[in-house]
Design an enzyme around this catalytic site. Structure first.
Site, PDB file in Angstrom:
ATOM      1  N   ARG A 174      -3.860  10.687   3.910  1.00  0.00           N
ATOM      2  CA  ARG A 174      -2.576  11.522   4.129  1.00  0.00           C
ATOM      3  C   ARG A 174      -1.728  11.606   2.965  1.00  0.00           C
ATOM      4  NH1 ARG A 174      -0.328  14.345   7.735  1.00  0.00           N
ATOM      5  NH2 ARG A 174       1.677  14.800   7.383  1.00  0.00           N
TER       6      ARG A 174
ATOM      7  N   CYS B  32      -5.462   8.467   9.200  1.00  0.00           N
ATOM      8  CA  CYS B  32      -5.309   7.933  10.459  1.00  0.00           C
ATOM      9  C   CYS B  32      -5.450   8.927  11.674  1.00  0.00           C
ATOM     10  CB  CYS B  32      -4.859   6.574  10.634  1.00  0.00           C
ATOM     11  SG  CYS B  32      -5.437   5.128   9.849  1.00  0.00           S
TER      12      CYS B  32
ATOM     13  N   ARG C 110       1.065  14.619  12.165  1.00  0.00           N
ATOM     14  CA  ARG C 110       2.120  14.430  11.363  1.00  0.00           C
ATOM     15  C   ARG C 110       2.481  15.625  10.568  1.00  0.00           C
ATOM     16  NH1 ARG C 110       0.815   8.478   9.105  1.00  0.00           N
ATOM     17  NH2 ARG C 110      -1.545   9.383   9.344  1.00  0.00           N
ATOM     18  N   PRO C 111       2.961  16.779  11.010  1.00  0.00           N
ATOM     19  CA  PRO C 111       3.135  17.885  10.140  1.00  0.00           C
ATOM     20  C   PRO C 111       3.858  17.792   8.832  1.00  0.00           C
ATOM     21  CG  PRO C 111       4.784  18.121  11.809  1.00  0.00           C
ATOM     22  CD  PRO C 111       3.853  16.810  12.319  1.00  0.00           C
ATOM     23  N   VAL C 112       3.439  18.635   7.979  1.00  0.00           N
ATOM     24  CA  VAL C 112       4.019  18.512   6.560  1.00  0.00           C
ATOM     25  C   VAL C 112       5.279  19.737   6.480  1.00  0.00           C
ATOM     26  CG1 VAL C 112       2.082  17.663   5.616  1.00  0.00           C
ATOM     27  CG2 VAL C 112       2.379  20.078   5.619  1.00  0.00           C
ATOM     28  N   ASP C 113       5.752  20.245   7.578  1.00  0.00           N
ATOM     29  CA  ASP C 113       6.757  21.218   7.150  1.00  0.00           C
ATOM     30  C   ASP C 113       8.042  20.836   6.691  1.00  0.00           C
ATOM     31  OD1 ASP C 113       7.106  19.687   9.730  1.00  0.00           O
ATOM     32  OD2 ASP C 113       8.575  21.029  10.431  1.00  0.00           O
ATOM     33  N   LEU C 114       8.208  19.652   6.923  1.00  0.00           N
ATOM     34  CA  LEU C 114       9.448  19.067   5.992  1.00  0.00           C
ATOM     35  C   LEU C 114       9.209  18.959   4.615  1.00  0.00           C
ATOM     36  CD1 LEU C 114      11.030  16.189   8.405  1.00  0.00           C
ATOM     37  CD2 LEU C 114      11.390  18.515   8.504  1.00  0.00           C
TER      38      LEU C 114
ATOM     39  N   ILE D 180       7.460   7.469  17.084  1.00  0.00           N
ATOM     40  CA  ILE D 180       7.353   8.060  15.709  1.00  0.00           C
ATOM     41  C   ILE D 180       5.946   9.143  16.087  1.00  0.00           C
ATOM     42  CG2 ILE D 180       6.908   7.665  13.304  1.00  0.00           C
ATOM     43  CD1 ILE D 180       9.700   6.788  14.381  1.00  0.00           C
TER      44      ILE D 180
ATOM     45  N   LYS E  40       0.974  -1.184  -0.135  1.00  0.00           N
ATOM     46  CA  LYS E  40       0.042   0.039   0.120  1.00  0.00           C
ATOM     47  C   LYS E  40       1.010   1.237  -0.058  1.00  0.00           C
ATOM     48  CE  LYS E  40      -2.649   2.489   3.505  1.00  0.00           C
ATOM     49  NZ  LYS E  40      -1.598   3.591   3.917  1.00  0.00           N
ATOM     50  N   ASN E  41       1.814   1.241   0.744  1.00  0.00           N
ATOM     51  CA  ASN E  41       2.706   2.529   0.879  1.00  0.00           C
ATOM     52  C   ASN E  41       3.558   2.705  -0.026  1.00  0.00           C
ATOM     53  OD1 ASN E  41       1.484   3.167   3.478  1.00  0.00           O
ATOM     54  ND2 ASN E  41       3.046   2.019   4.747  1.00  0.00           N
TER      55      ASN E  41
ATOM     56  N   ARG F  38      -9.101   0.234   4.216  1.00  0.00           N
ATOM     57  CA  ARG F  38      -8.152   1.249   3.593  1.00  0.00           C
ATOM     58  C   ARG F  38      -7.015   0.500   3.084  1.00  0.00           C
ATOM     59  NH1 ARG F  38      -6.330   5.369   7.058  1.00  0.00           N
ATOM     60  NH2 ARG F  38      -5.207   5.911   5.116  1.00  0.00           N
TER      61      ARG F  38
ATOM     62  N   ASP G  98       4.211   1.043  12.134  1.00  0.00           N
ATOM     63  CA  ASP G  98       3.188   0.437  11.490  1.00  0.00           C
ATOM     64  C   ASP G  98       2.971  -1.161  11.937  1.00  0.00           C
ATOM     65  OD1 ASP G  98       2.192   2.623  10.018  1.00  0.00           O
ATOM     66  OD2 ASP G  98       2.918   1.831   8.264  1.00  0.00           O
TER      67      ASP G  98
END
Length: 420
Positions: A94, A118, A123-127, A329, A22-23, A399, A307
């Site tokens: 996400r 989820c 889980r910030p997207v700043d990176l 994490i 999936k990932n 999912r 996971d």
């Protein structure tokens, strides 16, 4: 909504096919935005998140076609006609944030809703954003959307990630593939799914080196072309079914499972008393004796994957002695603990660690899934429990896992999907 009914106490015997990751599959479909030619992706898992990604790509004007009618071979291609990724789609998954880099690289602009997925913590997207800004993007956050532009195109840069973020690494890889000049990503994520994306991009004409290491070098090219790529086997699905054999007992061959992608997981299984061996293109998992408690800590690959944390918590709930799981994490990934305790587990959470004191047996009970991986931890508990377990809100599970009831019942489990 559907729910699962499980009657536990039956060991598993037989074979379970492991599907495409999936990932990885989600990111490979997004890579289709980088070319107007057709990218054919095979071994695609038939799960709800793939349907959501197909819907998102269609929103951008890119057609995703089912090549052979099975849903496992998809062809992506076409001209981008819309650069907005709206909230109603992005909020479901996400991974939608990964259209940002390819849209900037190909058409120079993107408007992407801040992502959902989820509820396992922030889980910030700043990176992602800082990396794209280093490549020359101009980014604003307005009304819950990321408004990004690259009026002069993207240009190579040296980007040092403070954390080995999988999503940021993938977004920057795709964007840098079409940037002018050389990009270096330092402290890049090293997951097998990253290597799978690199292999696909290189097959499309990208020039990326350093796979399997923490430093990736991308020499940008002007255009990418179509290609055919098969999705790597899902190591998380494989590890999950290995835990199923561990908690239920038995002997199962996981077809397509790769031990080399599951080093830390296999070590933890073996320490717990589960035998794992390679067996002619499969991973064979056996357990006959009592499980033993083990201490684990989640870390970026090649460390123990977050996971797999929930699945191992279920496994340790019936192990002899005490175990400790430390989650480094995501800060909100112990939501399955109250549900496991409802089934008789003895788990106490102290900050980022959970102490599991193994019990002789669990008892079936009505429980509720809270996120994708937690859903399967409840299935695992149900496989070991006395009596019937009813798991509601299994849409989380759909999912990311395909045909769970068919795969488990084919090995002797009593599991049924019914209308809730």
């Amino acid at each position: 909504m559907d729910k699962f009914l499980i009657r536990g106490g039956r060991p598993l015997h037989g074979e379970i096919p492991i599907g495409g990751a999936k990932n990885s599959a989600l990111k490979l479909l997004v890579a289709g935005l980088l070319t107007s030619e057709r990218l054919v992706v095979s071994n695609v898992p038939r799960i709800d998140d793939i349907g959501t990604m197909r819907l998102l790509l269609a929103q951008h004007g890119v057609a995703v076609e089912d090549v052979d009618g099975t849903g496992q071979v998809l062809s992506v291609g076409g001209d981008i006609t819309n650069t907005e990724a709206p909230y109603d789609i992005v909020s479901r998954m996400r991974a939608s944030i990964l259209v940002l880099g390819p849209l900037l690289a190909t058409v120079g602009e993107a408007r992407v809703s801040l992502p959902g997925g989820c509820a396992i913590g922030t889980r910030p997207v700043d990176l992602h954003l800082k990396g794209l800004e280093a490549l020359g993007a101009e980014i604003k956050l307005e009304a819950g959307y990321i408004d990004a532009r690259a009026p002069r195109g993207l240009a190579g840069a040296r980007i040092i990630l403070p954390f080995a973020s999988v999503g940021a690494t993938e977004n920057l890889l795709m964007a840098a593939s079409l940037a002018e000049g050389r990009t270096e990503i330092v402290n890049a994520a090293r997951e097998p799914e990253i290597d799978d994306l690199i292999a696909c991009l290189n097959a499309m004409g990208a020039r990326i080196t350093g796979e399997g290491t923490g430093t990736l070098v991308i020499d940008g090219v002007k255009t990418l072309h179509g290609a055919h790529h098969a999705v790597v086997a899902d190591r998380i699905e494989c590890g999950t079914y290995a835990c199923a054999v561990g908690i239920a007992g038995g002997d199962v061959r996981l077809l397509g499972g790769r031990i080399d992608h599951l080093g830390s997981v296999v070590r933890a299984l073996e320490e717990a008393g589960v035998e794992v061996t390679e067996d002619q293109g499969a991973m064979r998992v056996r357990r006959t004796g009592r499980l033993k408690g083990v201490d684990i800590m989640t870390e970026p690959y090649p460390g123990f994957p977050t996971d797999m944390q929930a699945q191992f918590m279920a496994l340790f709930s019936v192990a002899e002695g005490a175990s400790m799981i430390t989650e480094t994490i995501f800060e909100n990934r112990f939501m399955h603990v109250p549900e496991l305790n409802r089934m008789g587990a003895r788990i106490n959470v102290h900050g980022s660690s959970a102490i599991i004191r193994g019990v002789e047996s669990l008892s079936g009970a009505p429980v509720m899934a809270t996120d994708l991986r937690a859903s399967f931890s409840l299935i695992l508990a149900g496989l070991a429990a006395q009596g019937e377990t009813a798991i509601s809100r299994i849409y989380h599970l759909d999912r990311g896992y395909e045909a769970v009831e068919r795969k488990l019942s084919g090995c002797g489990a009593i599991i049924e999907r019914v209308a809730d």
